[in-house]
Motif scaffolding. Structure first.
Motif, PDB file in Angstrom:
ATOM      1  N   THR A  20       0.835  -1.208   0.000  1.00 19.12           N
ATOM      2  CA  THR A  20       0.000   0.000   0.000  1.00 19.12           C
ATOM      3  C   THR A  20       0.866   1.253   0.000  1.00 19.12           C
ATOM      4  O   THR A  20       0.623   2.192  -0.767  1.00 19.12           O
ATOM      5  N   ARG A  29       1.087   4.089  -2.998  1.00 16.87           N
ATOM      6  CA  ARG A  29       0.834   5.518  -2.728  1.00 16.87           C
ATOM      7  C   ARG A  29       2.035   6.363  -3.153  1.00 16.87           C
ATOM      8  O   ARG A  29       1.877   7.441  -3.722  1.00 16.87           O
ATOM      9  N   THR A  57       2.089   6.781  -6.794  1.00 16.70           N
ATOM     10  CA  THR A  57       1.054   7.750  -7.172  1.00 16.70           C
ATOM     11  C   THR A  57       1.575   9.171  -6.955  1.00 16.70           C
ATOM     12  O   THR A  57       1.424  10.037  -7.818  1.00 16.70           O
ATOM     13  N   CYS A 100      -4.977   6.297  -8.822  1.00 18.26           N
ATOM     14  CA  CYS A 100      -5.819   5.381  -8.064  1.00 18.26           C
ATOM     15  C   CYS A 100      -7.286   5.714  -8.337  1.00 18.26           C
ATOM     16  O   CYS A 100      -7.698   6.867  -8.246  1.00 18.26           O
ATOM     17  N   TRP A 156      -5.213   0.620  -8.788  1.00 21.21           N
ATOM     18  CA  TRP A 156      -4.133   1.453  -9.300  1.00 21.21           C
ATOM     19  C   TRP A 156      -3.884   1.084 -10.753  1.00 21.21           C
ATOM     20  O   TRP A 156      -3.895  -0.090 -11.119  1.00 21.21           O
TER      21      TRP A 156
END
Length: 139
Positions: free
Chosen positions: A54, A58, A61, A68, A77
């Motif tokens: 996770t 992130r 991203t 996402c 994603w």
């Protein structure tokens, strides 16, 4: 010849786990944390916490590699660039750093160290550059 994409991630550098997870996303097209985690754990010699996946998703991203989307209760994603586009961007950045040296002696020393196969690749690249320039001039 693939053109340089208009979109560029905010940060090109990736750590080994980030690169591995990005490759998984490219393979799957779109994936949940569980999809990525399961893929990594399919190697019996690997251990990785679900929360670590996770965190990396992130981070990718934030760096501008992934986006996402929420579908129902799940988060998916997906990549903002194809693998080929990413390779073009990275190659362009490397070439720009090489050309920034600007010292003909350094470039000549590099060229002198190439073996025949590499020299042939450089010649093929030069021909493509010439063809691209001619195509631009004809427009």
């Amino acid at each position: 010849m693939a053109p340089l994409p208009d979109y560029h991630p905010k940060q090109l550098s990736l750590g080994p786990l980030e690169a591995e997870i990005l490759n998984i996303i490219w393979e799957l097209g779109s994936a949940t944390v569980k999809d990525v985690h399961d893929r990594i754990l399919s190697d019996p010699n690997r251990e990785l916490a679900y929360t670590s996946v996770t965190t990396v998703l992130r981070r990718l991203t934030e760096k501008g590699w992934l986006v996402c989307d929420k579908k129902g209760r799940a988060f998916y994603w997906r990549p903002l660039l194809t693998k080929q586009q990413a390779e073009v961007i990275k190659a362009h950045e490397q070439l720009q750093r090489f050309l920034a040296v600007g010292n003909p002696d350094v470039v000549a020393a590099f060229a002198d160290s190439l073996d025949e196969a590499d020299s042939e690749k450089i010649q093929a690249i030069a021909k493509r550059i010439q063809a691209a320039r001619q195509a631009r001039e004809e427009k």
